[in-house]
Write a protein that holds these residues in place. Structure first.
Motif, PDB file in Angstrom:
ATOM      1  N   VAL A  74       0.869  -1.174   0.000  1.00  0.00           N
ATOM      2  CA  VAL A  74       0.000   0.000   0.000  1.00  0.00           C
ATOM      3  C   VAL A  74       0.910   1.230   0.000  1.00  0.00           C
ATOM      4  O   VAL A  74       1.729   1.396   0.904  1.00  0.00           O
ATOM      5  N   VAL A  75       0.785   2.057  -1.020  1.00  0.00           N
ATOM      6  CA  VAL A  75       1.629   3.246  -1.142  1.00  0.00           C
ATOM      7  C   VAL A  75       1.177   4.296  -0.128  1.00  0.00           C
ATOM      8  O   VAL A  75      -0.004   4.603  -0.021  1.00  0.00           O
ATOM      9  N   GLU A  76       2.139   4.810   0.626  1.00  0.00           N
ATOM     10  CA  GLU A  76       1.900   5.945   1.527  1.00  0.00           C
ATOM     11  C   GLU A  76       2.475   7.209   0.899  1.00  0.00           C
ATOM     12  O   GLU A  76       1.760   8.170   0.663  1.00  0.00           O
ATOM     13  N   SER A  77       3.785   7.213   0.652  1.00  0.00           N
ATOM     14  CA  SER A  77       4.455   8.376   0.063  1.00  0.00           C
ATOM     15  C   SER A  77       4.923   8.000  -1.337  1.00  0.00           C
ATOM     16  O   SER A  77       5.783   7.141  -1.498  1.00  0.00           O
ATOM     17  N   PRO A  78       4.345   8.617  -2.359  1.00  0.00           N
ATOM     18  CA  PRO A  78       4.730   8.261  -3.723  1.00  0.00           C
ATOM     19  C   PRO A  78       6.110   8.783  -4.099  1.00  0.00           C
ATOM     20  O   PRO A  78       6.638   9.697  -3.462  1.00  0.00           O
ATOM     21  N   VAL A 136      -2.721   0.169  -4.211  1.00  0.00           N
ATOM     22  CA  VAL A 136      -2.224  -1.143  -3.783  1.00  0.00           C
ATOM     23  C   VAL A 136      -1.523  -1.781  -4.975  1.00  0.00           C
ATOM     24  O   VAL A 136      -2.127  -1.969  -6.034  1.00  0.00           O
ATOM     25  N   LEU A 137      -0.245  -2.097  -4.789  1.00  0.00           N
ATOM     26  CA  LEU A 137       0.561  -2.691  -5.855  1.00  0.00           C
ATOM     27  C   LEU A 137       0.888  -4.144  -5.537  1.00  0.00           C
ATOM     28  O   LEU A 137       1.457  -4.426  -4.476  1.00  0.00           O
ATOM     29  N   PRO A 138       0.540  -5.079  -6.423  1.00  0.00           N
ATOM     30  CA  PRO A 138       0.981  -6.464  -6.231  1.00  0.00           C
ATOM     31  C   PRO A 138       2.465  -6.561  -6.605  1.00  0.00           C
ATOM     32  O   PRO A 138       2.868  -6.120  -7.681  1.00  0.00           O
ATOM     33  N   ALA A 197       8.000  -1.105   2.935  1.00  0.00           N
ATOM     34  CA  ALA A 197       8.420  -1.563   1.611  1.00  0.00           C
ATOM     35  C   ALA A 197       8.588  -0.378   0.670  1.00  0.00           C
ATOM     36  O   ALA A 197       7.828   0.597   0.723  1.00  0.00           O
ATOM     37  N   MET A 198       9.590  -0.480  -0.190  1.00  0.00           N
ATOM     38  CA  MET A 198       9.803   0.486  -1.255  1.00  0.00           C
ATOM     39  C   MET A 198       9.664  -0.277  -2.569  1.00  0.00           C
ATOM     40  O   MET A 198      10.225  -1.357  -2.719  1.00  0.00           O
ATOM     41  N   VAL A 199       8.908   0.304  -3.496  1.00  0.00           N
ATOM     42  CA  VAL A 199       8.658  -0.345  -4.784  1.00  0.00           C
ATOM     43  C   VAL A 199       9.610   0.250  -5.813  1.00  0.00           C
ATOM     44  O   VAL A 199       9.498   1.419  -6.178  1.00  0.00           O
ATOM     45  N   TYR A 200      10.528  -0.569  -6.259  1.00  0.00           N
ATOM     46  CA  TYR A 200      11.605  -0.162  -7.164  1.00  0.00           C
ATOM     47  C   TYR A 200      11.090  -0.241  -8.601  1.00  0.00           C
ATOM     48  O   TYR A 200      10.983  -1.324  -9.176  1.00  0.00           O
ATOM     49  N   TRP A 201      10.686   0.928  -9.114  1.00  0.00           N
ATOM     50  CA  TRP A 201      10.269   1.016 -10.510  1.00  0.00           C
ATOM     51  C   TRP A 201      10.307   2.457 -10.950  1.00  0.00           C
ATOM     52  O   TRP A 201      10.540   3.361 -10.146  1.00  0.00           O
ATOM     53  N   TRP A 244       6.823   4.457  -1.681  1.00  0.00           N
ATOM     54  CA  TRP A 244       7.108   3.968  -0.333  1.00  0.00           C
ATOM     55  C   TRP A 244       5.801   3.634   0.371  1.00  0.00           C
ATOM     56  O   TRP A 244       4.829   4.378   0.257  1.00  0.00           O
ATOM     57  N   GLY A 245       5.784   2.515   1.079  1.00  0.00           N
ATOM     58  CA  GLY A 245       4.567   2.180   1.801  1.00  0.00           C
ATOM     59  C   GLY A 245       4.747   1.012   2.746  1.00  0.00           C
ATOM     60  O   GLY A 245       5.830   0.811   3.299  1.00  0.00           O
ATOM     61  N   PHE A 246       3.679   0.239   2.896  1.00  0.00           N
ATOM     62  CA  PHE A 246       3.695  -0.870   3.845  1.00  0.00           C
ATOM     63  C   PHE A 246       3.006  -2.088   3.254  1.00  0.00           C
ATOM     64  O   PHE A 246       2.249  -1.986   2.291  1.00  0.00           O
ATOM     65  N   ILE A 247       3.292  -3.222   3.873  1.00  0.00           N
ATOM     66  CA  ILE A 247       2.687  -4.487   3.460  1.00  0.00           C
ATOM     67  C   ILE A 247       1.551  -4.782   4.433  1.00  0.00           C
ATOM     68  O   ILE A 247       1.794  -4.967   5.632  1.00  0.00           O
TER      69      ILE A 247
END
Length: 176
Positions: A20-24, A85-87, A72-76, A56-59
């Motif tokens: 779940v993204v908190e800070s984009p 919500v990103l799978p 969690a940080m989503v590397y893209w 940046w967000g949480f699981i």
């Protein structure tokens, strides 16, 4: 109907875990999901000149040693918005130790993930495929982001995707 985003399912299709993204990406402030309000609130501005390099967000449906969902940080190369919500699948985890509110030390690791949807980072399968410089820049970002928060954060090292899966099993929240 307002939903508690921390209670969303941990996993979705094809075994992907949710972030779940908190800070984009590009945000200059740290946003935090407030479970009581069921809304995103301002946690604090980042150090002047600092921006989130990735979403940046949480699981959801996890609880780390600090009592919050796992970070969690989503590397893209894309950016989203708070609440998206990103799978994802795991690349690795940056192990971090910091001062807890009570004065002792606690772990507050940061998971690095990639979305399972097609992206330019989708070919990566392990954190060690990233150049050393890229890993060092992420370490520097995480230390700088909390520099003025009296957390005395220390980097312990990087571990691979298997360690993330172990963390997810260990910290999966069971319904009360």
């Amino acid at each position: 109907m307002v939903t508690d985003l921390t209670r969303l399912p941990l996993r979705g299709k094809k075994g992907a875990f949710h972030v779940v993204v908190e800070s984009p990406r590009g945000s200059t402030v740290k946003l935090k999901y407030d479970t009581a309000m069921k809304a995103f609130t301002l946690s604090r501005p980042l150090t002047r000149g600092l921006r989130y390099p990735f979403d940046w967000g949480f699981i959801p449906s996890t609880q780390g040693p600090d009592g919050d969902p796992l970070d969690a940080m989503v590397y893209w190369d894309d950016e989203t918005w708070p609440g998206v919500v990103l799978p994802c699948r795991a690349l690795g985890v940056l192990q971090v130790e910091q001062r807890e509110k009570g004065g002792g030390r606690e772990r507050n690791d940061r998971i690095l993930a990639v979305p399972i949807t097609p992206s330019r980072a989708g070919h990566l399968t392990d954190i060690h495929q990233l150049p050393q410089r890229e890993r060092e820049e992420l370490e520097h970002f995480f230390l700088t982001a909390v520099h003025f928060e009296d957390k005395d954060a220390r980097i312990l090292g990087w571990e691979g995707p298997e360690d993330v899966e172990r963390m997810l099993r260990q910290h999966a929240r069971t319904e009360e």
